[in-house]
Design an enzyme around this catalytic site. Structure first.
Site: not given
Ligand SMILES: CN1CCCC[C@@H]1Cn1ccc2ccc(-c3n[nH]c(N)c3C#N)cc21
Length: 238
Positions: A88, A115, A152, A167
């Protein structure tokens, strides 16, 4: 290009890898995508992939061992992959990164869940990537978004018509121009005359102007970025 995906939910990729442009690119052998279940790289009877976090706190963390075993197994032969971890809080994915990644001969995308992954997994990773400032339940959808944008761009993946499309717009991150199809008038809304003119030069310049105008209105920072990089032509700047 070859992409290896590590995930505890391989089934999420089934439709993505069978349908549409990506499905055709794989079935025609233009690209190779292999999805690996991290669980297949466990050694215990219960095929455990996660555990409680040290220091306490909510949820579970993906253990390092199965992921390292998968990496070691998949990199025994051939070119070492460029390894992405979807996160994230990773570096924001954009078209520029898609173009850069499309030039790599081999990618590996590690998808976290729960997590997230044990921090030591990041010693395998070249780039932590996020697809946006919102929290999803796991890294699989981001992996599909990244693969779609990257694959792509591989020569031969898009049909001729698509690849002839301007493109250079989307590759520079410019927003697209308006699209219309028949009928020429619908509920009082008419298709712009220029698009009915058959005058290709005028159509092309109208579309370029629409794309630049929309980008300037909605994402001025993209225009500034292109200006700074000298990626806008003199007439585009006018
Ligand atoms: C909710 N849960 C606890 C809080 C932290 C995240 C976790 C969930 N989670 C686990 C692995 C994982 C990888 C990517 C993402 C992700 N969320 N948003 C993005 N743009 C992402 C990317 N790219 C979420 C993920």
């Amino acid at each position: 290009m070859r992409i290896d995906v590590l995930t505890v939910l391989p089934g999420l990729f089934d439709c993505f890898l069978k349908e549409g442009v990506i499905g055709k690119a794989i079935s025609s052998g233009k690209v190779e995508v292999k999805v690996h279940n991290i669980r297949d790289f466990t050694t215990d009877k219960h095929r455990v992939v996660d555990d409680v976090p040290y220091g306490g706190g909510p949820g579970m963390v993906l253990k390092p061992e199965p992921i390292f075993r998968a990496y070691d197994e998949l990199t025994k032969e051939g070119e070492k992959p460029y390894v992405l971890l979807t996160e994230p809080w990773g570096e924001k994915f954009n078209q520029e990164m898609a173009v850069e990644l499309s030039k790599k001969p081999r990618l590996m995308i590690i998808c976290g869940r729960y997590e997230g992954v044990d921090e030591r997994v990041k010693s395998l990773v070249d780039r932590e990537v996020s697809i946006g400032d919102y929290v999803l339940t796991g890294g699989e959808l981001p992996a599909m978004v990244i693969m779609d944008a990257v694959l792509r761009l591989i020569p031969g993946v898009l049909g001729n018509l698509e690849s002839l499309r301007a493109d250079s717009f989307s590759d520079r991150g410019l927003l697209g121009y308006p699209n219309y199809t028949r009928p020429a008038e619908f509920r009082g809304m008419k298709v712009p005359e220029v698009l009915l003119s058959g005058h290709h030069k005028k159509i092309e310049s109208w579309r370029k102007e629409q794309s630049l105008r929309k980008t300037l209105e909605r994402r001025p920072e993209i225009i500034e970025n292109l200006k700074r990089k000298g990626l806008l032509t003199k007439e585009e700047l006018e």
